[in-house]
Motif scaffolding. Structure first.
Motif, PDB file in Angstrom:
ATOM      1  N   SER A 152      33.591  22.655  28.794  1.00 62.02           N
ATOM      2  CA  SER A 152      34.923  22.053  28.663  1.00 62.02           C
ATOM      3  C   SER A 152      35.985  23.037  29.144  1.00 62.02           C
ATOM      4  N   CYS A 153      35.746  24.315  28.936  1.00 63.10           N
ATOM      5  CA  CYS A 153      36.701  25.341  29.345  1.00 63.10           C
ATOM      6  C   CYS A 153      36.191  26.237  30.464  1.00 63.10           C
ATOM      7  N   HIS A 154      34.869  26.347  30.602  1.00 63.35           N
ATOM      8  CA  HIS A 154      34.271  27.248  31.590  1.00 63.35           C
ATOM      9  C   HIS A 154      33.517  26.463  32.655  1.00 63.35           C
ATOM     10  N   ASP A 155      33.568  26.944  33.879  1.00 64.53           N
ATOM     11  CA  ASP A 155      32.855  26.334  34.993  1.00 64.53           C
ATOM     12  C   ASP A 155      31.930  27.373  35.597  1.00 64.53           C
ATOM     13  N   ALA A 156      30.626  27.190  35.403  1.00 63.61           N
ATOM     14  CA  ALA A 156      29.641  28.167  35.891  1.00 63.61           C
ATOM     15  C   ALA A 156      29.691  28.347  37.400  1.00 63.61           C
ATOM     16  N   HIS A 157      30.273  27.405  38.117  1.00 59.82           N
ATOM     17  CA  HIS A 157      30.337  27.467  39.573  1.00 59.82           C
ATOM     18  C   HIS A 157      31.689  27.950  40.084  1.00 59.82           C
ATOM     19  N   ASN A 158      32.532  28.431  39.203  1.00 57.65           N
ATOM     20  CA  ASN A 158      33.893  28.805  39.563  1.00 57.65           C
ATOM     21  C   ASN A 158      33.946  30.203  40.152  1.00 57.65           C
ATOM     22  N   ASN A 159      34.443  30.298  41.336  1.00 59.88           N
ATOM     23  CA  ASN A 159      34.705  31.599  41.947  1.00 59.88           C
ATOM     24  C   ASN A 159      36.115  31.630  42.527  1.00 59.88           C
ATOM     25  N   GLY A 160      36.941  30.733  42.056  1.00 57.58           N
ATOM     26  CA  GLY A 160      38.285  30.612  42.605  1.00 57.58           C
ATOM     27  C   GLY A 160      39.266  31.579  41.979  1.00 57.58           C
ATOM     28  N   PRO A 161      40.545  31.371  42.255  1.00 62.24           N
ATOM     29  CA  PRO A 161      41.591  32.266  41.790  1.00 62.24           C
ATOM     30  C   PRO A 161      41.971  32.057  40.336  1.00 62.24           C
ATOM     31  N   VAL A 162      41.223  31.216  39.616  1.00 65.34           N
ATOM     32  CA  VAL A 162      41.587  30.882  38.246  1.00 65.34           C
ATOM     33  C   VAL A 162      41.618  32.112  37.351  1.00 65.34           C
ATOM     34  N   GLY A 163      40.764  33.063  37.575  1.00 62.18           N
ATOM     35  CA  GLY A 163      40.804  34.275  36.775  1.00 62.18           C
ATOM     36  C   GLY A 163      39.458  34.628  36.191  1.00 62.18           C
ATOM     37  N   THR A 164      39.495  35.319  35.106  1.00 66.85           N
ATOM     38  CA  THR A 164      38.276  35.837  34.500  1.00 66.85           C
ATOM     39  C   THR A 164      37.588  34.787  33.645  1.00 66.85           C
ATOM     40  N   LYS A 165      36.375  35.096  33.269  1.00 70.57           N
ATOM     41  CA  LYS A 165      35.572  34.293  32.353  1.00 70.57           C
ATOM     42  C   LYS A 165      35.284  32.885  32.866  1.00 70.57           C
ATOM     43  N   LEU A 166      35.337  32.690  34.170  1.00 66.64           N
ATOM     44  CA  LEU A 166      34.995  31.410  34.799  1.00 66.64           C
ATOM     45  C   LEU A 166      35.750  30.227  34.190  1.00 66.64           C
ATOM     46  N   LEU A 167      37.005  30.426  33.863  1.00 68.67           N
ATOM     47  CA  LEU A 167      37.800  29.349  33.267  1.00 68.67           C
ATOM     48  C   LEU A 167      38.023  28.213  34.254  1.00 68.67           C
ATOM     49  N   ARG A 168      38.059  26.990  33.728  1.00 68.77           N
ATOM     50  CA  ARG A 168      38.278  25.807  34.559  1.00 68.77           C
ATOM     51  C   ARG A 168      39.716  25.704  35.045  1.00 68.77           C
ATOM     52  N   ALA A 169      40.626  26.360  34.367  1.00 70.21           N
ATOM     53  CA  ALA A 169      42.048  26.334  34.732  1.00 70.21           C
ATOM     54  C   ALA A 169      42.663  27.641  34.268  1.00 70.21           C
ATOM     55  N   THR A 170      43.835  27.928  34.749  1.00 66.88           N
ATOM     56  CA  THR A 170      44.508  29.145  34.326  1.00 66.88           C
ATOM     57  C   THR A 170      44.845  29.070  32.833  1.00 66.88           C
ATOM     58  N   ASN A 171      44.813  30.220  32.187  1.00 66.17           N
ATOM     59  CA  ASN A 171      45.250  30.265  30.794  1.00 66.17           C
ATOM     60  C   ASN A 171      46.535  31.084  30.671  1.00 66.17           C
ATOM     61  N   ALA A 172      47.252  31.231  31.789  1.00 65.89           N
ATOM     62  CA  ALA A 172      48.561  31.878  31.739  1.00 65.89           C
ATOM     63  C   ALA A 172      49.448  31.075  30.794  1.00 65.89           C
ATOM     64  N   ALA A 173      50.122  31.774  29.905  1.00 64.50           N
ATOM     65  CA  ALA A 173      50.966  31.146  28.882  1.00 64.50           C
ATOM     66  C   ALA A 173      50.161  30.145  28.045  1.00 64.50           C
ATOM     67  N   SER A 174      48.859  30.423  27.883  1.00 64.83           N
ATOM     68  CA  SER A 174      47.938  29.583  27.091  1.00 64.83           C
ATOM     69  C   SER A 174      47.787  28.175  27.656  1.00 64.83           C
ATOM     70  N   ALA A 175      47.956  28.000  28.952  1.00 60.63           N
ATOM     71  CA  ALA A 175      47.914  26.663  29.578  1.00 60.63           C
ATOM     72  C   ALA A 175      46.605  25.944  29.320  1.00 60.63           C
ATOM     73  N   LEU A 176      45.486  26.619  29.449  1.00 58.24           N
ATOM     74  CA  LEU A 176      44.202  25.961  29.219  1.00 58.24           C
ATOM     75  C   LEU A 176      44.081  25.519  27.763  1.00 58.24           C
ATOM     76  N   CYS A 177      44.424  26.384  26.845  1.00 58.51           N
ATOM     77  CA  CYS A 177      44.372  26.042  25.413  1.00 58.51           C
ATOM     78  C   CYS A 177      45.279  24.856  25.092  1.00 58.51           C
ATOM     79  N   LEU A 178      46.454  24.863  25.707  1.00 61.28           N
ATOM     80  CA  LEU A 178      47.431  23.808  25.428  1.00 61.28           C
ATOM     81  C   LEU A 178      47.071  22.465  26.077  1.00 61.28           C
ATOM     82  N   THR A 179      45.985  22.425  26.831  1.00 60.14           N
ATOM     83  CA  THR A 179      45.498  21.139  27.317  1.00 60.14           C
ATOM     84  C   THR A 179      45.107  20.264  26.151  1.00 60.14           C
ATOM     85  N   CYS A 180      44.488  20.861  25.139  1.00 57.26           N
ATOM     86  CA  CYS A 180      44.034  20.117  23.949  1.00 57.26           C
ATOM     87  C   CYS A 180      44.889  20.374  22.720  1.00 57.26           C
ATOM     88  N   HIS A 181      45.314  21.613  22.540  1.00 59.83           N
ATOM     89  CA  HIS A 181      46.034  22.002  21.322  1.00 59.83           C
ATOM     90  C   HIS A 181      47.544  21.830  21.487  1.00 59.83           C
TER      91      HIS A 181
END
Length: 192
Positions: A161-190
């Motif tokens: 839901s948060c990590h993409d095993a195939h991610n090698n893009g500019p999203v950042g560390t930990k293979l996140l599906r989206a940026t978590n700048a300013a908690s953006a990924l967390c704020l998708t649900c929370h």
């Protein structure tokens, strides 16, 4: 006609943390084969043509005893989370694929090792639906928030839901599906 590259799959994983083509234990030197196979796949929920031995571990789960604000009921990881944990729990050898028991490479170590105690990690393998969002009060309703619904697997929160095993893009560390700048990924649900 010879096709030289497969950008639809290989192009994303090439160069990522899951690109094991040069690993000494991957004697075939292929990128996809450590997880996927075109023939004789292992039956695994949520995985196309799965090739890696699945974990048989029993996990310590995140529960409402850990956080009084957690209103969901977790179950032993299944679906895509079990696929991730088949390496990241540290109980299955990295080279346990193509029907091999493994042992050449050993098990995962270092920061990527989650272990079998999931009580200190974001909960996975729980139903995220309108009822949960309503009872929690701090979650967005997936029935009216398409971005939340898009992150669920069979209406469950899983590792993917948060990590993409195939991610090698500019999203950042930990293979996140989206940026978590300013908690953006967390704020998708929370919303809290």
């Amino acid at each position: 006609m010879l096709i030289s590259t497969f950008t639809f799959a290989q192009g994303v994983i090439t160069g990522s943390k899951h690109d094991f083509k040069a690993a000494l234990w991957n004697t075939g030197g292929q990128i996809c084969i450590t997880c996927h196979t075109p023939h004789n796949a292992i039956a695994a929920t949520g995985a196309p043509l799965w090739n890696h031995t699945l974990t048989a571990a029993t996990f310590t789960l995140y529960t409402n005893l850990i956080s009084s604000t957690f209103n969901a009921t977790t179950t032993q990881p299944g679906g895509t989370s079990k696929l991730c944990l088949s390496c990241h729990d540290g109980t299955v050898d990295l080279d346990a694929f193509i029907g091999k028991a493994g042992a050449l490479s050993g098990k995962i170590t270092g920061p990527a090792l989650l272990g079998i105690n999931l009580s200190t990690h974001h909960p996975v393998s729980f139903a995220y639906n309108t009822a949960l969002a309503s009872s929690d009060g701090g979650l967005k309703d997936p029935s009216v928030t398409p971005a939340v619904a898009a992150m669920l697997f069979a209406n469950n929160v899983e590792c993917a839901s948060c990590h993409d095993a195939h991610n090698n893009g500019p999203v950042g560390t930990k293979l996140l599906r989206a940026t978590n700048a300013a908690s953006a990924l967390c704020l998708t649900c929370h919303i809290k």
